[in-house]
Write a protein that holds these residues in place. Structure first.
Motif, short mmCIF file in Angstrom:
data_model
loop_
_atom_site.label_atom_id
_atom_site.label_comp_id
_atom_site.label_asym_id
_atom_site.label_seq_id
_atom_site.Cartn_x
_atom_site.Cartn_y
_atom_site.Cartn_z
N THR A 61 0.81 -1.22 0.00
CA THR A 61 0.00 0.00 0.00
C THR A 61 0.84 1.27 0.00
O THR A 61 0.31 2.34 -0.20
CB THR A 61 -0.97 0.03 1.20
N ASP A 62 2.14 1.14 0.23
CA ASP A 62 2.99 2.34 0.24
C ASP A 62 3.72 2.46 -1.09
O ASP A 62 4.88 2.09 -1.22
CB ASP A 62 3.97 2.28 1.40
N PHE A 313 5.98 -12.03 -0.36
CA PHE A 313 5.35 -13.36 -0.38
C PHE A 313 3.88 -13.23 0.01
O PHE A 313 3.51 -13.34 1.18
CB PHE A 313 6.05 -14.28 0.62
N MET A 314 3.02 -13.00 -0.99
CA MET A 314 1.59 -12.90 -0.68
C MET A 314 1.06 -14.22 -0.11
O MET A 314 0.23 -14.23 0.78
CB MET A 314 0.79 -12.53 -1.95
N GLY A 344 -3.28 -8.86 -4.34
CA GLY A 344 -2.49 -7.68 -4.03
C GLY A 344 -3.31 -6.76 -3.14
O GLY A 344 -4.33 -7.15 -2.57
N MET A 345 -2.85 -5.52 -3.01
CA MET A 345 -3.57 -4.53 -2.20
C MET A 345 -3.07 -3.17 -2.66
O MET A 345 -1.98 -3.06 -3.20
CB MET A 345 -3.27 -4.77 -0.71
N GLN A 349 -3.84 -3.25 -6.87
CA GLN A 349 -4.66 -4.42 -6.58
C GLN A 349 -5.38 -4.84 -7.87
O GLN A 349 -5.90 -4.01 -8.61
CB GLN A 349 -5.68 -4.10 -5.49
N CYS A 350 -5.40 -6.14 -8.12
CA CYS A 350 -5.90 -6.71 -9.37
C CYS A 350 -7.18 -6.03 -9.85
O CYS A 350 -8.19 -6.05 -9.18
CB CYS A 350 -6.16 -8.20 -9.17
N VAL A 351 -7.10 -5.43 -11.03
CA VAL A 351 -8.25 -4.71 -11.55
C VAL A 351 -9.28 -5.71 -12.09
O VAL A 351 -10.46 -5.42 -12.16
CB VAL A 351 -7.80 -3.69 -12.62
N GLY A 352 -8.83 -6.92 -12.42
CA GLY A 352 -9.73 -7.93 -12.97
C GLY A 352 -10.34 -8.84 -11.92
O GLY A 352 -10.98 -9.83 -12.27
#
Lengths: 402, 342
Positions: A61-62, A313-314, A344-345, A349-352
């Motif tokens: 987020t940063d 590492f998500m 993601g975040m 973050q994944c638009v799809g």
């Protein structure tokens, strides 16, 4: 390989997340890294590794301190050119803002309602077929077939050559991991089809009504450049296939592994959407990628110099007991998986994600109507991929209802 | 929380009335101080340097503190903007506003160096909370309480940035010194050159571990509050020039949400999102970004009028009003209840 000087006061480990063993079963290494500290130095790759939820979330987020324009792979592409022009994933504001807005407008809630209607019939048809067959492969017969049909249709891709999407996607994502044999093999396959994929993203090769054409309309309105339209269609095609295949496969895998959860879902099919996100949490298809620090910064008290590559590492963050509790490794429909970082975040973050969720959920709803029991009848075969987590083979027995 | 600065804005009259009522309370522990220096630090901005009559030190104060300046007819509050370490003097900076009948006219026209004036304080309604990262946002003379905060954040080695907007470069007090001292940590937005502060770029995305301290005119703070609505509670700290007007719109009033699937009716407090309120009552909603960006918490609206605050729905979709993002959007002003498919 030369080992870069290890900085002080950070735990330094020789482990390699990109070995066949760690790819086949990443979770023991995840636990080791998480418990070693908020940030760990990976000697083999000369980069930092961050595995705890709190810090993965913060770095994602940063976007000012940890940029994307350094690339998602191990190289800093601000200094060394990457193998292809930077995509939306590898851009920062303000370039990113323009492209993101263009794409987000195309995947609006109204579009999603239409797409769900388009997606539903094939899910029903496929579920009917596999439920009748009984002995199937969860990947080949379900997880691959469904997105490979409905998603390129939605984008408006020409019907011939769609098999090229898999090696292309595999190449794009493998590049986010180490420069190793796995990556080299993926590039050998992928480079054969790269020209076909780029060509397919051009306006004249797309249908007039799909998401691809919608992206081109955004360019017509002057909100993005024409070459950005090509890149955005390419991003849709490379990001929207493999990940969803693994999303479906990993969801089926966990429901087969935890029969009581399948029972729960049968009793209450409206839990399907929670099942999808819980599966994405516990078995995240997109496990790792890099960010690059733009300034001298600090992660959990450890000094990180500017221009450092940081491997996030998500998949490990999504199983961090500090966030999810002691049973973080367990797939549980009653858990609130909100806030997982599988998509993601933050800015990137994944638009799809609504498309991915719709595909996985529709497939699951169609199956749960027809299948009484879902069982693994043999060993699953992990897919060998640097950063994606999924399976190549998953022998399943589906027992139809009634 | 809200200290009153002299801005000459539209709500000036209300501020004056409120302050007149408070005058008596401000009287005890009054202190006489000397105006040691008066300086123009920007167009229409005058800085007062004050010292005690006997040369003793002022009481210790923290970033965000203000003093009451007691003037012939009224009391005004001004944020301290001097270096924290030097307690032999304190400084405040006052913007001159043409239509002002209050403090600014007094400071700009009625005061001379060597005058003895009365103050009260310092007191702090805008406390500075320790955090690893800060975003400071200042509009115009709102820069004053931010200066000691920057000093503190810098000394503690915290990550921080300042976005500072004003009508023009010449009107922006301390802008040059800030840039000289802190370089690209300072983002200047002189409106006549580059337009207004890029709040969307700064605030559209919630960020972990970053506190936002903002001071400036009401419209600026209102937009900042809108952006931060979906951020974790406690992130945003604001200081207003004048008390927020009472018709602050939807967010100032609690409202109810009636949930058709679960049969519950839940009250959403002004400082709470719908998502937080329903989760508190054990209702399951899938969410992700909690900032109106990702669309995961999209919820069907059965009835009621929505004030949409997300970045996903198009204007048409907002008008149509059959769905909303419960992580940020709320009931519209005048709509006491939303009926949601939850």
């Amino acid at each position: 390989m030369t080992v870069t000087m290890s900085p002080t006061s950070v735990v330094s480990l020789p482990d390699d997340p990109f070995t066949l063993e760690n790819i086949a079963n990443p979770y023991p290494l995840h636990e080791k890294l998480r418990e070693a500290g908020p940030v760990v130095w990976l000697e083999k790759h000369g980069c930092y590794a961050v595995t705890r939820y709190e810090w993965v979330y913060e770095i994602l987020t940063d976007f000012e301190s940890y940029c994307s324009s350094g690339g998602l792979g191990p190289k800093d592409i601000r200094k060394e050119a990457e193998w292809r022009p930077p995509s939306i994933l590898e851009s920062d504001p303000p370039t990113h803002t323009v492209m993101r807005r263009g794409l987000a407008g195309v995947i609006a809630p109204a579009t999603m309602r239409r797409l769900r209607e388009q997606f539903a019939p094939f899910a029903e048809e496929l579920a009917e077929e596999v439920a009748q067959r009984g002995e199937v492969d969860g990947i080949v017969d379900i997880a691959e077939r469904y997105p490979l049909k409905v998603f390129p249709d939605a984008v408006g891709l020409r019907p011939d050559g769609r098999e090229n999407l898999l090696p292309y996607g595999s190449m794009v994502f493998n590049a986010f991991g180490a420069d190793n044999d796995i990556r080299a093999a993926a590039f050998e396959e992928g480079e054969r089809v790269a020209a076909w994929v780029m060509d397919s993203c051009e306006r004249e090769n797309l249908t007039d009504t799909g998401l691809g054409a919608d992206v081109w309309k955004v360019a017509d309105e002057g909100r993005i450049e024409p070459q950005q339209a090509t890149l955005l269609v390419r991003a849709l095609l490379s990001a929207g296939v493999d990940t969803t295949i693994f999303g479906i496969g990993n969801t089926l895998y966990n429901l087969a592994k935890y029969p009581e959860q399948w029972e729960k879902l049968k009793a209450k099919p409206q839990l399907a959407k929670f099942a999808v996100d819980e599966a994405l949490r516990v078995e995240s298809p997109f496990q790792m990628f890099h960010r690059t620090s733009t300034v001298d910064t600090e992660i959990g008290g450890v000094h990180i110099p500017a221009d450092s590559k940081i491997l996030l590492f998500m998949g490990a963050a999504n199983r961090d007991p500090r966030k999810w509790g002691e049973d973080a490794d367990v797939f549980d429909l009653d858990r609130n998986a909100s806030g997982h970082v599988a998509f993601g975040m933050g800015l990137h973050q994944c638009v799809g994600q609504p498309i991915a969720r719709a595909e996985i959920e529709l497939m699951l709803q169609a199956l749960v109507k027809r299948v009484d029991r879902i069982e693994l009848t043999g060993e699953v075969t992990p897919w060998i991929h640097n950063v994606l987590r999924g399976f190549a083979r998953m022998p399943l027995r589906l027992t139809p209802i009634g | 929380m809200q200290s009153i600065h002299d801005t000459g804005s539209g709500t000036m009259a209300a501020a004056l009335t409120a302050e007149a009522g408070r005058g008596g309370r401000a009287q005890h522990d009054l202190e006489e101080v000397v105006v040691e220096r008066l300086e123009e630090v920007a167009d229409g901005v005058r800085r007062l340097t004050l010292r005690t009559l006997d040369g003793s030190e002022f009481a210790r104060w923290e970033p965000g503190a203000h003093i009451d300046l007691v003037m012939p007819d009224h009391v005004r509050q001004y944020s301290l903007c001097s270096p924290l370490a030097d307690r032999s003097r304190i400084q405040v900076s006052v913007l001159h506003t043409r239509d002002s009948r209050g403090g600014s006219a007094y400071v700009h026209q009625g005061l001379a160096e060597g005058d003895v004036i009365r103050i009260n304080g310092p007191r702090n309604n805008f406390p500075f909370v320790d955090s690893r990262k800060y975003l400071f946002i200042a509009g115009g003379i709102g820069i004053t309480p931010i200066l000691p905060m920057i000093e503190t954040a810098e000394a503690a080695g915290r990550e921080w940035r300042l976005a500072y907007g004003g009508r023009s470069r010449a009107s922006m007090a301390f802008a040059d010194e800030l840039v000289e001292r802190y370089g690209d940590k300072i983002l200047l937005f002189p409106e006549d050159e580059v337009g207004r502060i890029d709040l969307e770029g700064l605030l559209a995305m919630p960020r972990a571990k970053m506190l936002v301290y903002a001071c400036g005119p009401e419209p600026l703070l209102r937009v900042i509050e809108d952006y931060c609505m979906g951020w974790p509670p406690g992130v945003l700290h604001t200081e207003r020039f004048v008390a927020a007007s009472l018709d602050a719109g939807a967010s100032a009033e609690p409202f109810e949400v009636e949930l058709t699937q679960t049969g519950k009716t839940i009250t959403v407090a002004p400082d709470q999102t719908i998502l937080e309120a329903v989760e508190e009552h054990g209702v399951r909603v899938l969410s992700s970004c909690r900032g109106g960006i990702c669309g995961t918490c999209e919820t069907h609206v059965v009835s009621g009028e929505v004030e949409h605050r997300d970045a996903i729905l198009s204007e048409d979709e907002k008008q149509f009003g059959d769905c909303m993002m419960v992580c940020v959007s709320r009931a519209a002003a005048g709509c006491p209840k939303l009926v949601l498919d939850l």
